[in-house]
Design an enzyme around this catalytic site. Structure first.
Site, PDB file in Angstrom:
ATOM      1  N   HIS A 102       0.831  -1.221   0.000  1.00 31.38           N
ATOM      2  CA  HIS A 102       0.000   0.000   0.000  1.00 31.38           C
ATOM      3  C   HIS A 102       0.859   1.263   0.000  1.00 31.38           C
ATOM      4  O   HIS A 102       1.395   1.671   1.035  1.00 31.38           O
ATOM      5  CB  HIS A 102      -0.940  -0.011   1.206  1.00 31.38           C
ATOM      6  CG  HIS A 102      -1.976   1.072   1.162  1.00 31.38           C
ATOM      7  ND1 HIS A 102      -3.239   0.876   0.645  1.00 31.38           N
ATOM      8  CD2 HIS A 102      -1.940   2.369   1.543  1.00 31.38           C
ATOM      9  CE1 HIS A 102      -3.925   2.008   0.725  1.00 31.38           C
ATOM     10  NE2 HIS A 102      -3.155   2.930   1.267  1.00 31.38           N
ATOM     11  N   HIS A 111       0.950   5.338  -2.069  1.00 29.00           N
ATOM     12  CA  HIS A 111       0.390   6.276  -3.061  1.00 29.00           C
ATOM     13  C   HIS A 111       1.562   7.060  -3.639  1.00 29.00           C
ATOM     14  O   HIS A 111       1.948   8.092  -3.084  1.00 29.00           O
ATOM     15  CB  HIS A 111      -0.582   7.263  -2.414  1.00 29.00           C
ATOM     16  CG  HIS A 111      -1.732   6.641  -1.679  1.00 29.00           C
ATOM     17  ND1 HIS A 111      -2.992   6.551  -2.214  1.00 29.00           N
ATOM     18  CD2 HIS A 111      -1.819   6.085  -0.441  1.00 29.00           C
ATOM     19  CE1 HIS A 111      -3.802   5.966  -1.334  1.00 29.00           C
ATOM     20  NE2 HIS A 111      -3.116   5.679  -0.263  1.00 29.00           N
ATOM     21  N   GLU A 144      -7.634   3.008  -8.855  1.00 22.55           N
ATOM     22  CA  GLU A 144      -8.569   3.365  -7.784  1.00 22.55           C
ATOM     23  C   GLU A 144      -9.828   4.040  -8.317  1.00 22.55           C
ATOM     24  O   GLU A 144      -9.773   4.925  -9.162  1.00 22.55           O
ATOM     25  CB  GLU A 144      -7.885   4.310  -6.793  1.00 22.55           C
ATOM     26  CG  GLU A 144      -8.734   4.577  -5.563  1.00 22.55           C
ATOM     27  CD  GLU A 144      -7.974   5.343  -4.496  1.00 22.55           C
ATOM     28  OE1 GLU A 144      -7.790   4.789  -3.402  1.00 22.55           O
ATOM     29  OE2 GLU A 144      -7.554   6.484  -4.752  1.00 22.55           O
ATOM     30  N   SER A 171     -18.526   9.677  -4.533  1.00 20.26           N
ATOM     31  CA  SER A 171     -19.777   9.356  -3.840  1.00 20.26           C
ATOM     32  C   SER A 171     -20.980  10.046  -4.467  1.00 20.26           C
ATOM     33  O   SER A 171     -22.116   9.682  -4.185  1.00 20.26           O
ATOM     34  CB  SER A 171     -19.658   9.759  -2.365  1.00 20.26           C
ATOM     35  OG  SER A 171     -19.370  11.151  -2.272  1.00 20.26           O
ATOM     36  N   HIS A 200     -11.824   3.244  -3.116  1.00 18.12           N
ATOM     37  CA  HIS A 200     -11.194   4.158  -2.168  1.00 18.12           C
ATOM     38  C   HIS A 200     -11.604   3.907  -0.722  1.00 18.12           C
ATOM     39  O   HIS A 200     -10.741   3.622   0.105  1.00 18.12           O
ATOM     40  CB  HIS A 200     -11.409   5.626  -2.565  1.00 18.12           C
ATOM     41  CG  HIS A 200     -10.767   6.573  -1.605  1.00 18.12           C
ATOM     42  ND1 HIS A 200     -11.471   7.280  -0.671  1.00 18.12           N
ATOM     43  CD2 HIS A 200      -9.471   6.893  -1.391  1.00 18.12           C
ATOM     44  CE1 HIS A 200     -10.642   8.016   0.056  1.00 18.12           C
ATOM     45  NE2 HIS A 200      -9.411   7.795  -0.369  1.00 18.12           N
ATOM     46  N   HIS A 229      -9.480   1.140   1.413  1.00 18.28           N
ATOM     47  CA  HIS A 229      -9.304   1.736   2.744  1.00 18.28           C
ATOM     48  C   HIS A 229     -10.564   1.413   3.551  1.00 18.28           C
ATOM     49  O   HIS A 229     -11.665   1.408   3.010  1.00 18.28           O
ATOM     50  CB  HIS A 229      -9.189   3.260   2.654  1.00 18.28           C
ATOM     51  CG  HIS A 229      -7.969   3.756   1.931  1.00 18.28           C
ATOM     52  ND1 HIS A 229      -7.997   4.145   0.628  1.00 18.28           N
ATOM     53  CD2 HIS A 229      -6.695   3.945   2.351  1.00 18.28           C
ATOM     54  CE1 HIS A 229      -6.789   4.562   0.269  1.00 18.28           C
ATOM     55  NE2 HIS A 229      -5.976   4.445   1.289  1.00 18.28           N
ATOM     56  N   GLU A 241     -10.521   3.928   8.746  1.00 16.11           N
ATOM     57  CA  GLU A 241      -9.204   4.478   9.067  1.00 16.11           C
ATOM     58  C   GLU A 241      -9.282   5.392  10.295  1.00 16.11           C
ATOM     59  O   GLU A 241      -8.414   5.331  11.161  1.00 16.11           O
ATOM     60  CB  GLU A 241      -8.708   5.255   7.836  1.00 16.11           C
ATOM     61  CG  GLU A 241      -7.355   5.937   8.000  1.00 16.11           C
ATOM     62  CD  GLU A 241      -6.865   6.517   6.692  1.00 16.11           C
ATOM     63  OE1 GLU A 241      -7.599   6.480   5.685  1.00 16.11           O
ATOM     64  OE2 GLU A 241      -5.711   7.010   6.676  1.00 16.11           O
ATOM     65  N   ASP A 292       1.869   3.208   3.333  1.00 15.62           N
ATOM     66  CA  ASP A 292       0.988   4.251   2.826  1.00 15.62           C
ATOM     67  C   ASP A 292       1.866   5.210   2.004  1.00 15.62           C
ATOM     68  O   ASP A 292       3.049   4.940   1.767  1.00 15.62           O
ATOM     69  CB  ASP A 292       0.246   4.958   3.971  1.00 15.62           C
ATOM     70  CG  ASP A 292      -1.166   5.375   3.554  1.00 15.62           C
ATOM     71  OD1 ASP A 292      -1.415   5.492   2.346  1.00 15.62           O
ATOM     72  OD2 ASP A 292      -2.008   5.590   4.427  1.00 15.62           O
TER      73      ASP A 292
HETATM   74  C1  BEZ Z   1     -16.058  11.648  -2.567  1.00 10.86           C
HETATM   75  O1  BEZ Z   1     -16.242  11.631  -3.777  1.00 10.86           O
HETATM   76  O2  BEZ Z   1     -16.941  11.401  -1.764  1.00 10.86           O
HETATM   77  C2  BEZ Z   1     -14.694  11.952  -2.013  1.00 10.86           C
HETATM   78  C3  BEZ Z   1     -13.637  12.212  -2.859  1.00 10.86           C
HETATM   79  C4  BEZ Z   1     -12.397  12.498  -2.337  1.00 10.86           C
HETATM   80  C5  BEZ Z   1     -12.205  12.510  -0.961  1.00 10.86           C
HETATM   81  C6  BEZ Z   1     -13.271  12.260  -0.117  1.00 10.86           C
HETATM   82  C7  BEZ Z   1     -14.510  11.972  -0.649  1.00 10.86           C
HETATM   83 FE   FE2 Z   2      -3.780   4.970   1.674  1.00 12.95          FE
END
Ligand code: BEZ
Ligand code: FE2
Length: 404
Positions: free
Chosen positions: A62, A64, A142, A146, A180, A207, A210, A305
């Site tokens: 893991h 980035h 990735e 949302s 993610h 993830h 966390e 990380d």
């Molecule tokens: C989201 O699309 O919800 C999101 C994107 C980046 C960081 C946190 C949330």
């Molecule tokens: Fe991470």
């Protein structure tokens, strides 16, 4: 054919003496040096000084690399403050990223014995470098997003990136999928992406729990994420529950990362479903997340990380941090567990023929020099002193090729 000989070879949790390893691209035979010399008469012999140990190459599942330019730009100590700083400075950090920097950071991992790493990639900036590295890279494309209005566009972009990495597939570039997190990926995206993972037989990672803020948001829709999402996407409700998120991964063994705020029961659910947990102690400490209850995890892996939440990509430093963080754990047993975490456990989760010194496995090796005054040869003591005293490998082999 070549034959390598060190004082100890790490085999199945034991530091075995008076053996050597014959190999080309893969490991051919493990036996006493004289026997191997007899059997493979033309083999090149590589003999290391007497206080060295031959490990399978280490695995950091893991990282980035996209955030490799960060040193002190991001706000540590509190997860939500950190996340806001990522959103604010992401573009600036990404602009500083170039191929030389990515190569440099991959080399930093290599020097700590890492022959395989898992790169979490959200916009595919590292593909070009990763496909030309000697190290094995699990290239985790990735998916993040949302907001239902953006789902189609994000899914399209994800599929393009995934396809690009599938076309670059090789022994050392393994395409894979990262979801993610439960707070940031819409359930429809999770479902569709996992469908692809199953169809194409790709490894998955995510993830998971966390921070305390993540738990509070998913359970109650309250806490620091409420303000975050109001500002970020003008939304006020979580899109997943903890249980719903975990259920989506049934029948899809996944490498979950962090799990710091997971309960004993939730960690046991991971165990029962064949999942593994990537523990990232330094990242967890630096983002104010706490201590993962690793005592409840069956298959624990260890990750650095990214430099977005760490100050180095050395897996040896990560092991040292883990030794210090879990101060109630038996010291030597934990040392041995950490060595297993970065070798056999990680290889098992990734379903690759690495992480073990065993016939038929890839000849991926990391050689370390132990302190000269080491007296107690108990397995856990050798593991402990590797972690405490080794800062760099003596040499690294990948697919039988010397790479340092
Ligand atoms: C989201 O699309 O919800 C999101 C994107 C980046 C960081 C946190 C949330
Ligand atoms: Fe991470």
């Amino acid at each position: 054919m070549r034959i390598i000989s060190c004082k100890y070879i790490f085999i199945d949790g034991n530091f075995v003496k008076n053996k050597a390893v014959a190999f080309d691209k893969t490991i051919k035979k493990i036996a006493p040096l004289n026997e191997l010399k007899e059997e493979f008469k033309n083999a090149e012999i590589i003999e290391y000084p007497s206080n060295t140990v031959l490990y399978p190459g280490f695995i950091n599942p893991h990282v980035h690399l996209e955030f490799s330019a960060n040193q002190a730009a991001l706000n540590y100590g509190d997860f939500i403050k950190w996340l806001n700083s990522v959103i604010e400075y992401r573009q600036e950090l990404v602009e500083k990223l170039d191929e030389e920097l990515i190569k440099l950071k991959a080399k930093e991992m290599l020097q700590s014995g890492v022959t395989t790493f898992g790169a979490i990639s959200s916009f595919s900036a590292e593909l070009n470098v990763c496909k030309n590295l000697k190290q094995r890279v699990i290239y985790f494309n990735e998916i993040i997003g949302s907001n239902p209005a953006a789902v189609d566009a994000l899914f399209g972009d994800f599929k393009n990136r995934l396809q690009e990495s599938i076309e670059a597939k090789s022994d050392t570039l393994i395409p894979a999928i990262a979801i993610h997190s439960p707070y940031s990926v819409h359930p429809i995206l999770i479902r569709e992406v996992l469908k692809i993972a199953k169809e194409k037989n790709l490894i998955t990672t995510a993830h998971f729990l966390e921070s305390q803020a993540e738990r509070e948001w998913l359970e109650n829709g309250t806490g620091g994420f409420l303000e975050f999402f109001k500002n970020f996407s003008n939304t006020t409700k979580p899109i997943n529950t903890i249980e719903g998120f975990l259920n989506a991964f049934n029948n899809c063994p996944t490498l979950f990362t962090h799990g710091v705020q997971a309960t004993k029961e939730e960690l046991e659910t991971l165990n029962q479903n064949g999942h593994s947990l990537i523990h990232c102690p330094r990242s967890n400490r630096l983002l104010g997340c706490g201590r993962a209850q690793i005592e409840y995890i069956d298959n624990m892996l260890l990750g650095t990380d990214g430099l977005s939440s760490n100050y180095s990509l050395s897996i040896l430093e990560e092991m040292r941090a883990a030794l210090m963080m879990h101060h109630k754990a038996d010291l030597k047993k934990l040392a041995l567990r950490l060595i297993n975490a970065v070798t056999e456990n990680a290889a098992k989760a990734l379903n690759l023929k690495i992480g073990k010194i065993e016939t038929g496995y890839y000849a991926d090796f990391a050689i370390f020099k132990l302190p000269n005054d080491l007296k107690e040869e108990e397995n856990s003591n050798i593991a402990l002193h590797t972690i405490l005293n080794c800062n760099k490998t003596q040499n690294v082999y990948i697919g039988g090729e010397e790479v340092l």
